[in-house]
Structure formats: C-alpha cells, structure tokens
Write a protein that holds these residues in place. Structure first.
Motif, PDB file in Angstrom:
ATOM      1  N   MET A  29      13.715  35.673 -20.167  1.00 41.32           N
ATOM      2  CA  MET A  29      13.829  34.014 -20.606  1.00 41.32           C
ATOM      3  C   MET A  29      13.852  33.484 -20.362  1.00 41.32           C
ATOM      4  SD  MET A  29      16.771  32.830 -21.027  1.00 41.32           S
ATOM      5  CE  MET A  29      18.139  33.932 -21.392  1.00 41.32           C
ATOM      6  N   LEU A  30      13.869  31.890 -20.821  1.00 45.71           N
ATOM      7  CA  LEU A  30      12.477  31.538 -20.315  1.00 45.71           C
ATOM      8  C   LEU A  30      13.379  29.617 -20.686  1.00 45.71           C
ATOM      9  CD1 LEU A  30       9.388  30.965 -21.072  1.00 45.71           C
ATOM     10  CD2 LEU A  30      10.203  32.112 -18.286  1.00 45.71           C
ATOM     11  N   GLY A  31      14.800  30.337 -20.230  1.00 43.41           N
ATOM     12  CA  GLY A  31      15.898  29.031 -20.411  1.00 43.41           C
ATOM     13  C   GLY A  31      17.287  29.521 -19.846  1.00 43.41           C
ATOM     14  N   THR A  62       7.778  38.117 -13.249  1.00 44.29           N
ATOM     15  CA  THR A  62       6.710  38.678 -12.614  1.00 44.29           C
ATOM     16  C   THR A  62       5.204  38.122 -13.395  1.00 44.29           C
ATOM     17  OG1 THR A  62       5.853  40.304 -14.008  1.00 44.29           O
ATOM     18  CG2 THR A  62       7.751  41.029 -12.091  1.00 44.29           C
ATOM     19  N   ARG A  63       4.033  37.994 -13.248  1.00 45.99           N
ATOM     20  CA  ARG A  63       3.063  37.157 -13.800  1.00 45.99           C
ATOM     21  C   ARG A  63       2.943  37.901 -15.102  1.00 45.99           C
ATOM     22  NH1 ARG A  63       2.810  33.889 -11.435  1.00 45.99           N
ATOM     23  NH2 ARG A  63       1.229  32.712  -9.686  1.00 45.99           N
ATOM     24  N   GLU A  64       3.252  39.061 -14.922  1.00 43.89           N
ATOM     25  CA  GLU A  64       3.501  40.183 -16.454  1.00 43.89           C
ATOM     26  C   GLU A  64       3.846  39.413 -17.415  1.00 43.89           C
ATOM     27  OE1 GLU A  64       4.955  44.334 -18.141  1.00 43.89           O
ATOM     28  OE2 GLU A  64       5.177  43.778 -16.905  1.00 43.89           O
ATOM     29  N   HIS A  65       5.877  38.585 -16.688  1.00 43.78           N
ATOM     30  CA  HIS A  65       6.290  38.358 -17.870  1.00 43.78           C
ATOM     31  C   HIS A  65       6.265  36.470 -18.498  1.00 43.78           C
ATOM     32  CE1 HIS A  65       9.864  40.304 -15.481  1.00 43.78           C
ATOM     33  NE2 HIS A  65       9.637  40.971 -16.130  1.00 43.78           N
ATOM     34  N   LEU A  66       5.113  36.260 -17.256  1.00 41.20           N
ATOM     35  CA  LEU A  66       4.726  34.975 -17.691  1.00 41.20           C
ATOM     36  C   LEU A  66       3.820  34.663 -18.658  1.00 41.20           C
ATOM     37  CD1 LEU A  66       5.427  32.812 -14.402  1.00 41.20           C
ATOM     38  CD2 LEU A  66       7.003  32.532 -16.274  1.00 41.20           C
ATOM     39  N   ASP A  67       2.849  35.956 -18.555  1.00 41.27           N
ATOM     40  CA  ASP A  67       1.646  35.903 -19.488  1.00 41.27           C
ATOM     41  C   ASP A  67       1.807  36.965 -20.610  1.00 41.27           C
ATOM     42  OD1 ASP A  67      -0.578  35.589 -17.090  1.00 41.27           O
ATOM     43  OD2 ASP A  67      -0.622  37.152 -17.104  1.00 41.27           O
ATOM     44  N   ARG A  68       3.021  37.165 -20.833  1.00 41.29           N
ATOM     45  CA  ARG A  68       3.222  37.793 -22.286  1.00 41.29           C
ATOM     46  C   ARG A  68       4.487  36.386 -22.918  1.00 41.29           C
ATOM     47  NH1 ARG A  68       7.193  42.201 -20.734  1.00 41.29           N
ATOM     48  NH2 ARG A  68       8.656  41.940 -22.721  1.00 41.29           N
ATOM     49  N   ALA A  69       4.914  35.953 -22.051  1.00 36.09           N
ATOM     50  CA  ALA A  69       5.394  34.389 -22.716  1.00 36.09           C
ATOM     51  C   ALA A  69       4.092  33.606 -22.997  1.00 36.09           C
ATOM     52  CB  ALA A  69       6.751  33.849 -22.190  1.00 36.09           C
ATOM     53  N   LEU A  70       3.135  33.137 -22.246  1.00 43.23           N
ATOM     54  CA  LEU A  70       2.186  32.321 -22.650  1.00 43.23           C
ATOM     55  C   LEU A  70       1.492  32.946 -23.809  1.00 43.23           C
ATOM     56  CD1 LEU A  70       0.662  31.922 -19.379  1.00 43.23           C
ATOM     57  CD2 LEU A  70       1.621  29.450 -20.764  1.00 43.23           C
ATOM     58  N   ARG A 121       8.444  31.672  -4.052  1.00 41.76           N
ATOM     59  CA  ARG A 121       7.877  32.053  -5.415  1.00 41.76           C
ATOM     60  C   ARG A 121       8.075  31.292  -7.373  1.00 41.76           C
ATOM     61  NH1 ARG A 121      10.958  37.555  -5.889  1.00 41.76           N
ATOM     62  NH2 ARG A 121       9.929  37.754  -2.902  1.00 41.76           N
ATOM     63  N   VAL A 122       9.876  30.894  -6.816  1.00 42.24           N
ATOM     64  CA  VAL A 122      10.015  30.268  -8.359  1.00 42.24           C
ATOM     65  C   VAL A 122       8.665  29.004  -8.411  1.00 42.24           C
ATOM     66  CG1 VAL A 122      11.764  28.482  -6.747  1.00 42.24           C
ATOM     67  CG2 VAL A 122      11.897  29.380  -9.374  1.00 42.24           C
ATOM     68  N   LEU A 123       8.697  28.065  -6.873  1.00 40.53           N
ATOM     69  CA  LEU A 123       7.243  27.097  -7.221  1.00 40.53           C
ATOM     70  C   LEU A 123       6.713  27.904  -7.624  1.00 40.53           C
ATOM     71  CD1 LEU A 123       8.734  24.843  -4.141  1.00 40.53           C
ATOM     72  CD2 LEU A 123       9.273  24.641  -6.769  1.00 40.53           C
ATOM     73  N   ASP A 124       6.066  28.717  -7.717  1.00 38.50           N
ATOM     74  CA  ASP A 124       4.662  29.546  -7.251  1.00 38.50           C
ATOM     75  C   ASP A 124       4.681  29.621  -9.093  1.00 38.50           C
ATOM     76  OD1 ASP A 124       2.508  30.162  -7.727  1.00 38.50           O
ATOM     77  OD2 ASP A 124       2.162  32.498  -7.376  1.00 38.50           O
ATOM     78  N   ASN A 125       5.582  30.383  -9.346  1.00 39.45           N
ATOM     79  CA  ASN A 125       5.662  30.360 -10.913  1.00 39.45           C
ATOM     80  C   ASN A 125       5.809  29.373 -11.295  1.00 39.45           C
ATOM     81  OD1 ASN A 125       5.763  33.160 -10.578  1.00 39.45           O
ATOM     82  ND2 ASN A 125       7.518  33.808 -10.960  1.00 39.45           N
ATOM     83  N   ALA A 126       6.526  27.852 -11.519  1.00 36.59           N
ATOM     84  CA  ALA A 126       6.739  27.631 -12.609  1.00 36.59           C
ATOM     85  C   ALA A 126       5.562  26.427 -12.477  1.00 36.59           C
ATOM     86  CB  ALA A 126       7.275  26.229 -11.595  1.00 36.59           C
ATOM     87  N   ARG A 127       4.526  26.247 -11.471  1.00 36.94           N
ATOM     88  CA  ARG A 127       2.933  26.302 -11.463  1.00 36.94           C
ATOM     89  C   ARG A 127       2.501  26.622 -11.969  1.00 36.94           C
ATOM     90  NH1 ARG A 127       3.844  24.757  -5.608  1.00 36.94           N
ATOM     91  NH2 ARG A 127       3.028  27.354  -5.336  1.00 36.94           N
ATOM     92  N   TYR A 128       2.508  27.898 -12.454  1.00 37.21           N
ATOM     93  CA  TYR A 128       1.910  29.327 -12.918  1.00 37.21           C
ATOM     94  C   TYR A 128       1.667  28.120 -14.313  1.00 37.21           C
ATOM     95  CZ  TYR A 128      -0.516  33.805 -14.790  1.00 37.21           C
ATOM     96  OH  TYR A 128      -0.825  34.676 -14.993  1.00 37.21           O
ATOM     97  N   LEU A 129       3.413  28.549 -14.849  1.00 37.60           N
ATOM     98  CA  LEU A 129       3.903  27.916 -16.939  1.00 37.60           C
ATOM     99  C   LEU A 129       3.313  27.127 -16.960  1.00 37.60           C
ATOM    100  CD1 LEU A 129       5.188  28.916 -18.919  1.00 37.60           C
ATOM    101  CD2 LEU A 129       6.992  28.699 -17.315  1.00 37.60           C
ATOM    102  N   HIS A 130       3.457  25.956 -15.702  1.00 33.43           N
ATOM    103  CA  HIS A 130       2.525  24.497 -16.721  1.00 33.43           C
ATOM    104  C   HIS A 130       1.144  24.750 -16.844  1.00 33.43           C
ATOM    105  CE1 HIS A 130       1.224  20.374 -15.761  1.00 33.43           C
ATOM    106  NE2 HIS A 130       2.740  20.349 -15.982  1.00 33.43           N
ATOM    107  N   GLY A 153      17.343  33.854  -9.720  1.00 31.47           N
ATOM    108  CA  GLY A 153      17.469  35.336 -10.288  1.00 31.47           C
ATOM    109  C   GLY A 153      18.372  36.224  -9.050  1.00 31.47           C
ATOM    110  N   LEU A 154      19.559  34.935  -8.357  1.00 28.03           N
ATOM    111  CA  LEU A 154      20.151  35.585  -7.686  1.00 28.03           C
ATOM    112  C   LEU A 154      21.677  36.406  -8.767  1.00 28.03           C
ATOM    113  CD1 LEU A 154      20.563  33.101  -4.773  1.00 28.03           C
ATOM    114  CD2 LEU A 154      19.575  35.861  -4.948  1.00 28.03           C
TER     115      LEU A 154
END
Length: 423
Positions: free
Chosen positions: A52-54, A391-399, A307-316, A60-61
């Motif tokens: 879910m990237l939408g 997780t990084r695994e989720h974002l890597d799979r998406a990328l 964590r959410v901002l770190d994930n945003a930087r990683y995906l960007h 995540g609460l």
C-alpha cells in the motif's frame, strides 16, 4: 414555450464519458478499488496482497491495538452513534477531552472538533467570511477550502501556487475590497507533497493586516518536534491565527478540528452551520482519535515521525535513481531539506498515468493516481505515500516493481477513446 432542459443530461453526456467506458472495458479505472482487510503497509485488495503506497495512514496507527482498544471502549460505553449534533445532544466527555488535548498540542487557546475534516474547513471559513470580505488562497488549496470560499460568498483572490510575490499582489488588491481579509493555505499540499513557504506567507499576511489560516491535514502528526505540523516546522505557530487538522490521516480515525483563539472558537461553536447542523461523530471515531493523539504526543510518537520521514526520503531517492520525475525536497528556513510522506511521480498524460498505475497494480503495488480535473491538464501524476510501518523490504519490493514497469508503458498505445478529449 421553450423545451424543458433535462437536468440529468450533464451526467449522461459529459466530456469524459467515452473515456470512462473505455477505461472500464480495459480495467484501467484506478478508483473505487476494494480493500478487503486492514489498512496497513501491505493490504488485501481485490483478491491478492499488495504493497500500500496510497494511504494517508502516515504513522500506521489504524492497526495499533491501543487505538483500537480506545475505539472499542468508546463504543462499549456510548454506543454506535449519538443521533444528534454536538450543538444539541451529541457532545460527550470524550469530545471535550479531545478538544482540550488538541488545543494543548497546537499551543492554542481552544479547539473545536467537527465530524469531518471537510466540514472543519467549510464550517470555519464560511462562518468567518461573508459578502464584503476577501479570501486569498493558493491555487493548489484543497477542494474543501475552495468550496468553503464559494459558500461564504466572499470575494476570492487566488494566487499562483506557492508564489509569494503573487500573494503580495493579491493582498495589495484586497486592501481596496473594503472588508476583512483571510489568507488560507495548505501547510502540506495533498497532491504535490510540497510545503507552503509559511514563514514568508505569515510575514506577508501580517504586513497587510490579514488573518492567516493553515490547513494542516497532511502536516499534523508528521512535521515538527511535537508533530504539530508545518507551522511548527517553519517556526511560525505564533504568527498563524487558525490551524485546521484532520483525524483521517495520522490520527487514524475520521473527523477534523480547528484550533485558535478562544473567542473565535466560541463564535464558531455557536454560529458554524457545518458544526451545528451535522450529527456528532460516532463515539468510536472520537475514542480512536484521542488514543492516537496520546501516542503521537509520547516519546514513541517522535520515533514514528522520524521513521515515516526516513521512509519518505528512501522512496524519493529510489524513484529518482530509477529515472522517475519527482519533486525537489522543500528547503526550510534553517537550510535543512524535507521530503514529506507524499512523494508524487509526475507522469504528464492522463492515459499514460492510468497505464502505469495499472501496471503497478498488477505488479502488487497500489498507488493513487491524479488525473484532470484533479490536476491541471497535462500534469497527471501517481501519488505515492509512505507509512512509518513500511519496512525497507516493503519499499524495496515497491521500487523493484517501479523498475519493472518503467519502460513498459512508454510505447504502449492507449485505447483511442481514452485519448479523446483528454490531456
């Protein structure tokens, strides 16, 4: 006697009807897809698992057991609904607790809780502004703000997105309009994910004697040390008159609020039609929002925001490295850069965006797509957004999915009906 005009003709003959039919035939409609489980980082959607990237569930609460327990406790104590407005029989102790804690969080005198974020904007702007007043707003502001401006019947002076020079011009013209002036901007813009330059906007509003309201729907729970939003991130909380927020993003529920001076909030409490004539939110929604707010204001909340901002930087960074067109990070007054959890991929053509959306969907990744008229013609985009629970695994799979589909749609012709009358 002239022939009667059938009001329903606009529904049966609108300009995009052929496109919609063709899109349905080719399973290219990205809207109203069925979610079949909890709204987490990976979801069950239409028979299979998808990343879910939408979602706006930034922290995540929605799946947090403490938030669900708070909702259950409110449900068990107060029932499924209140069957009346806050103004009459619909105010609970929970509402008052939530308003008090929201005001403390925002650093304001008081806060007022509405049944929906849309109603918070409509109920505030259309109550404070009236014919003879002027509203100055960013062209990229949320639809609820624009609808509120129309309902108020005040004079509307929009300015080009994030162009403070154009804001200045609008404020100069508003000085001759004769009434009060309200500047309204999104703190974080919901499609582009960029921030309004609130330091310069606040300064301009003050120079011209205008009041300033900031819609923090996508900023609260994400930005600033306390998670109080873009106003906190820019250090202008004391220069902003009203701050609106919603519960349907980081606060894992549904509803909205406005925070500001006590006398203004009291005026809204007894004058806002969107507040007075709307049934109060169901108790479970208020309980969930209060539970989420208390987590956000704890030390754990700070960790979730990081964590959410770190994930945003990683995906960007990952999307940019794959050659996708993404917006530049926002530069804050202290020189630091910020990528919000909203990371749009700029595509351009509507049909190409739809094809790319479908390729990602079939690859197991759900993203949002924005087409005309949600965005200007030729500016279609895929709106990706991250959660603290990715997780990084989720974002890597998406990328990896983005990499696989990257070239697939470049030369893929759209059905002819899809391009007729589009961008």
């Amino acid at each position: 006697m002239p022939a009667a005009i059938d009001l329903f003709d606009k529904a049966r003959r609108h300009e995009r009807l052929a496109q919609l039919r063709a899109a349905r035939e080719h399973d290219l409609v990205p809207f109203f897809r069925r979610l079949e489980g909890e709204a987490g980082p990976v979801v069950a959607m239409e028979g299979r698992e998808r990343i879910m990237l939408g979602s706006n569930n930034y922290l995540g609460l929605t799946g947090d057991e403490r938030v669900k327990r708070a909702a259950r406790e409110a449900l068990d104590r107060y029932g499924t609904g209140l069957t009346g407005s806050r103004f009459l029989n619909g105010t609970l102790p929970l509402h008052l607790e939530l308003e008090r804690e929201l005001a403390e969080w925002m650093g304001c005198d008081d806060a007022l809780v509405f049944t929906a974020g849309y109603l918070a904007n409509v109920g505030t702007i259309a109550t404070l502004c009236q014919p003879g007043d002027t509203i100055v707003c960013d062209s990229g502001d949320h639809a609820s703000i624009l609808d509120a401006c129309a309902m108020s019947r005040a004079k509307l002076r929009p300015f080009r997105h994030n162009r403070v020079d154009k804001l200045e011009q609008a404020l100069e013209r508003a000085a001759d309009d004769g009434g009060g002036v309200l500047v309204v901007v999104d703190g974080v813009f919901s499609m582009e994910g960029d921030l309004a330059p609130l330091d310069r906007i606040a300064a301009a509003a003050r120079r011209h004697g205008a009041r300033l309201m900031v819609d923090e729907a996508h900023g609260v729970g994400v930005l600033g040390e306390r998670g109080a939003g873009a106003c906190e991130a820019y250090g202008v909380e004391d220069k902003v008159d009203l701050r609106m927020g919603t519960f349907s993003k980081s606060l894992a529920s549904c509803g909205g609020f406005v925070a500001g001076p006590a006398d203004v909030i009291e005026f809204l409490r007894i004058q806002s039609r969107a507040f007075m004539f709307t049934a109060a939110a169901v108790p479970a929604a208020i309980g969930a929002a209060l539970g989420a707010l208390r987590i956000i204001r704890s030390a754990e909340g700070r960790e979730l925001m990081e964590r959410v901002l770190d994930n945003a930087r990683y995906l960007h960074r990952g999307l940019a490295e794959l050659g996708y067109r993404v917006n530049e990070p926002t530069v804050l007054p202290d020189g630091s850069t910020l990528v919000t959890p909203i990371v749009p991929v700029i595509v351009g053509d509507d049909w190409r965006a739809a094809l790319l959306w479908k390729a990602l969907y079939d690859a197991g990744v759900y993203v949002n797509v924005a087409l005309f008229p949600a965005v200007p013609r030729g500016h279609a985009l895929l709106r990706t957004s991250v959660m603290a629970t990715h997780t990084r695994e989720h974002l890597d799979r998406a990328l990896e999915a983005f990499e696989r589909v990257r070239d697939r749609t470049e030369d893929d012709p759209a059905p002819s009906a899809l391009t007729a009358g589009g961008s």
